[in-house]
Design a protein around this motif. Structure first.
Motif, mmCIF file in Angstrom:
data_model
loop_
_atom_site.group_PDB
_atom_site.id
_atom_site.type_symbol
_atom_site.label_atom_id
_atom_site.label_comp_id
_atom_site.label_asym_id
_atom_site.label_seq_id
_atom_site.Cartn_x
_atom_site.Cartn_y
_atom_site.Cartn_z
ATOM 1 N N GLY A 44 0.941 -1.299 0.014
ATOM 2 C CA GLY A 44 -0.085 -0.009 0.158
ATOM 3 C C GLY A 44 0.827 1.113 0.172
ATOM 4 O O GLY A 44 1.977 1.291 -0.525
ATOM 5 N N THR A 45 0.506 2.248 0.435
ATOM 6 C CA THR A 45 1.135 3.432 0.586
ATOM 7 C C THR A 45 2.142 3.410 1.563
ATOM 8 O O THR A 45 2.252 2.774 2.982
ATOM 9 N N TYR A 46 3.592 4.146 1.325
ATOM 10 C CA TYR A 46 4.516 4.188 2.394
ATOM 11 C C TYR A 46 4.797 5.750 2.548
ATOM 12 O O TYR A 46 4.833 6.502 1.840
ATOM 13 N N GLN A 47 4.716 6.069 3.893
ATOM 14 C CA GLN A 47 4.746 7.495 4.412
ATOM 15 C C GLN A 47 5.726 7.603 5.389
ATOM 16 O O GLN A 47 5.510 6.586 6.204
ATOM 17 N N ALA A 65 9.878 6.604 -9.527
ATOM 18 C CA ALA A 65 8.493 6.214 -9.455
ATOM 19 C C ALA A 65 8.131 5.387 -10.715
ATOM 20 O O ALA A 65 8.517 5.675 -11.768
#
Length: 181
Positions: A44-47, A65
């Protein structure tokens, strides 16, 4: 459902939650050391949120990216190369450099702007070319046009042996055709 918590009296610890999520918390410093590779993978998203400075250092650093946009932003953004023989390359489809105030491009030796197609330099005010010698064209240029609305003055062109020739309209000078339109 079960929760596993390994806690230190300071509040540092590892917690595995019933849904499989894991939380690692360090009240002091936190080091991750490996004699081999480290890989972090998120489906999923990595923050990452860091309240202090961030230093990333390596023998080479790649930020990319697979799709979408790569954005590097901040109050001041510096992209530098310390090596005299190395450099910084911006490479992609369209590359745009813009600023809300002013933009400076400087080089310790030479700077070049080149394109296979047209190179356009534009300004809403004025364009200043400031150098001891300003060359428009090359020794092999055969057609140079200077286009400017209702310009009435002539243009000075360096001729043979350092002479300067003034012209307006169309004129051949030293085998090259100049036009002032």
């Amino acid at each position: 459902s079960e929760r596993v918590n390994i806690a230190h009296r300071t509040g540092s610890g590892i917690e595995m939650q019933p849904d499989g999520a894991m939380i690692t918390q360090a009240k002091g410093g936190h080091q991750l050391v490996s004699e081999k590779n480290i890989e972090i993978r998120a489906k999923g998203t990595y923050q990452s949120t860091i309240d202090g400075p961030v230093d990333i250092e390596g023998s080479s650093v790649v930020i990319s990216a697979k799709e979408g946009t790569t954005t590097i932003g901040g109050t001041d953004v510096f992209i530098t190369s310390d090596a005299v023989t190395g450099g910084v390359t911006l490479n992609g489809g369209d590359v745009s450099v813009s600023s809300k105030t002013s933009t400076t491009i400087s080089a310790g030796m030479e700077a070049e702007i080149a394109a296979v197609g047209t190179v356009r330099i534009s300004s809403n005010k004025s364009i200043i070319l400031d150098a001891p010698t300003i060359m428009i064209g090359t020794p092999v240029s055969t057609n140079i046009s200077i286009v400017y609305g209702n310009l009435k003055a002539g243009i000075g062109v360096a001729g043979a042996a350092g002479s300067t020739e003034m012209f307006s309209g169309k004129q051949f000078i030293n085998g090259s055709m100049f036009s002032l339109e």
